[in-house]
Scaffold this motif. Structure first.
Motif, short mmCIF file in Angstrom:
data_model
loop_
_atom_site.label_atom_id
_atom_site.label_comp_id
_atom_site.label_asym_id
_atom_site.label_seq_id
_atom_site.Cartn_x
_atom_site.Cartn_y
_atom_site.Cartn_z
N UNK A 159 9.08 13.22 17.32
CA UNK A 159 8.04 13.89 16.84
C UNK A 159 8.32 14.96 16.06
N UNK A 160 8.04 15.02 14.78
CA UNK A 160 8.30 15.69 13.64
C UNK A 160 7.18 16.73 13.23
N UNK A 161 7.38 18.08 13.24
CA UNK A 161 6.61 18.99 12.69
C UNK A 161 6.98 19.29 11.19
N UNK A 162 6.40 19.29 10.38
CA UNK A 162 6.46 19.40 8.79
C UNK A 162 5.09 20.19 8.17
N UNK A 163 5.79 20.90 7.00
CA UNK A 163 4.73 21.41 5.96
C UNK A 163 5.04 20.50 4.77
N UNK A 164 3.64 20.50 4.19
CA UNK A 164 3.92 19.83 2.98
C UNK A 164 3.04 20.29 1.86
N UNK A 165 3.39 20.08 0.71
CA UNK A 165 2.57 20.44 -0.54
C UNK A 165 2.29 18.97 -1.09
N UNK A 166 1.22 18.53 -1.57
CA UNK A 166 0.82 17.40 -2.06
C UNK A 166 0.30 17.50 -3.69
N UNK A 167 0.97 16.86 -4.44
CA UNK A 167 0.73 16.91 -6.10
C UNK A 167 0.20 15.70 -6.58
N UNK A 168 -0.54 15.70 -7.42
CA UNK A 168 -1.09 14.60 -8.41
C UNK A 168 -0.23 14.86 -9.62
N UNK A 169 0.51 13.84 -9.92
CA UNK A 169 1.55 14.04 -11.12
C UNK A 169 0.94 13.14 -12.23
N UNK A 170 -0.46 12.66 -12.01
CA UNK A 170 -0.86 11.80 -13.21
C UNK A 170 -1.11 12.66 -14.44
N UNK A 171 -1.41 13.91 -14.38
CA UNK A 171 -1.78 14.60 -15.94
C UNK A 171 -0.50 14.89 -16.37
N UNK A 172 -0.45 15.95 -17.47
CA UNK A 172 0.42 16.62 -18.15
C UNK A 172 1.05 17.54 -17.29
N UNK A 173 0.46 17.98 -16.39
CA UNK A 173 0.84 19.26 -15.53
C UNK A 173 0.54 18.65 -14.22
N UNK A 174 1.51 18.85 -13.12
CA UNK A 174 1.11 18.42 -11.83
C UNK A 174 0.12 19.57 -11.31
N UNK A 175 -0.74 18.72 -10.37
CA UNK A 175 -1.82 19.72 -9.85
C UNK A 175 -1.75 19.63 -8.40
#
Length: 165
Positions: free
Chosen positions: A8-24
């Motif tokens: 069982x893994x506890x983790x924090x994350x950030x999810x980024x959309x990499x499709x634009x000129x700047x990650x969102x």
């Protein structure tokens, strides 16, 4: 202690959309409960689970995923007309174009994007909102523990951040 099947893994994350000129940045769990999953039971996308294998508490890493390894390619004919009353959790508020809505399907609730509004119906795009987009996860492994027999039987982690029955 390394991540392996039935950990069982506890983790924090950030999810980024990499499709634009700047990650969102789209989502983050930092500043709230970490996410929990049971490794080896397809609780998270396969490419991310693969990246977790063998990691340890305190590991911090980024994982970039192509659309094919994330939410898939966009399907061009994935539009559908749905009665507004079939949208889940909408209440009395009428959706707007561009809204992400939940629709009840034979496979359970699915996300879709509103592309056209009618009086009683909406036209939605059934592609996942991130289909066709490269994404990145920034991950920090917080805690690891062996799964209980019940978690293994159920195929998911229990407790805060995991599956609540």
């Amino acid at each position: 202690n390394k991540i392996e099947k039935n950990t069982v893994v506890a983790f924090h994350y950030r999810l980024w959309d990499q499709s634009g000129s700047e990650p969102k940045q789209l989502e983050t769990s930092f500043g709230s409960e970490p996410s929990l999953y049971l490794h080896g039971h397809q609780n998270i996308m396969p490419a991310l689970e693969e990246a977790m294998l063998g990691r340890q508490i305190g590991d911090i890493f980024s994982q970039q995923l192509s659309p094919e390894r994330a939410y898939g390619k966009r399907r061009p004919n994935a539009q559908q007309r749905v009665p507004i009353k079939h949208l889940l959790g909408q209440g009395k508020t009428k959706p707007k174009i561009g809204d992400i809505v939940n629709i009840n399907t034979e496979q359970g609730p699915k996300q879709a994007t509103v592309i056209k509004l009618g009086l009683k119906n909406v036209d939605v795009d059934n592609n996942h909102p991130l289909a066709g987009k490269p994404i990145q996860f920034d991950i920090e492994i917080i805690e690891l523990r062996a799964a209980t027999a019940e978690e293994i039987a159920h195929g998911h982690a229990h407790g805060p951040g995991g599956h609540q029955h």
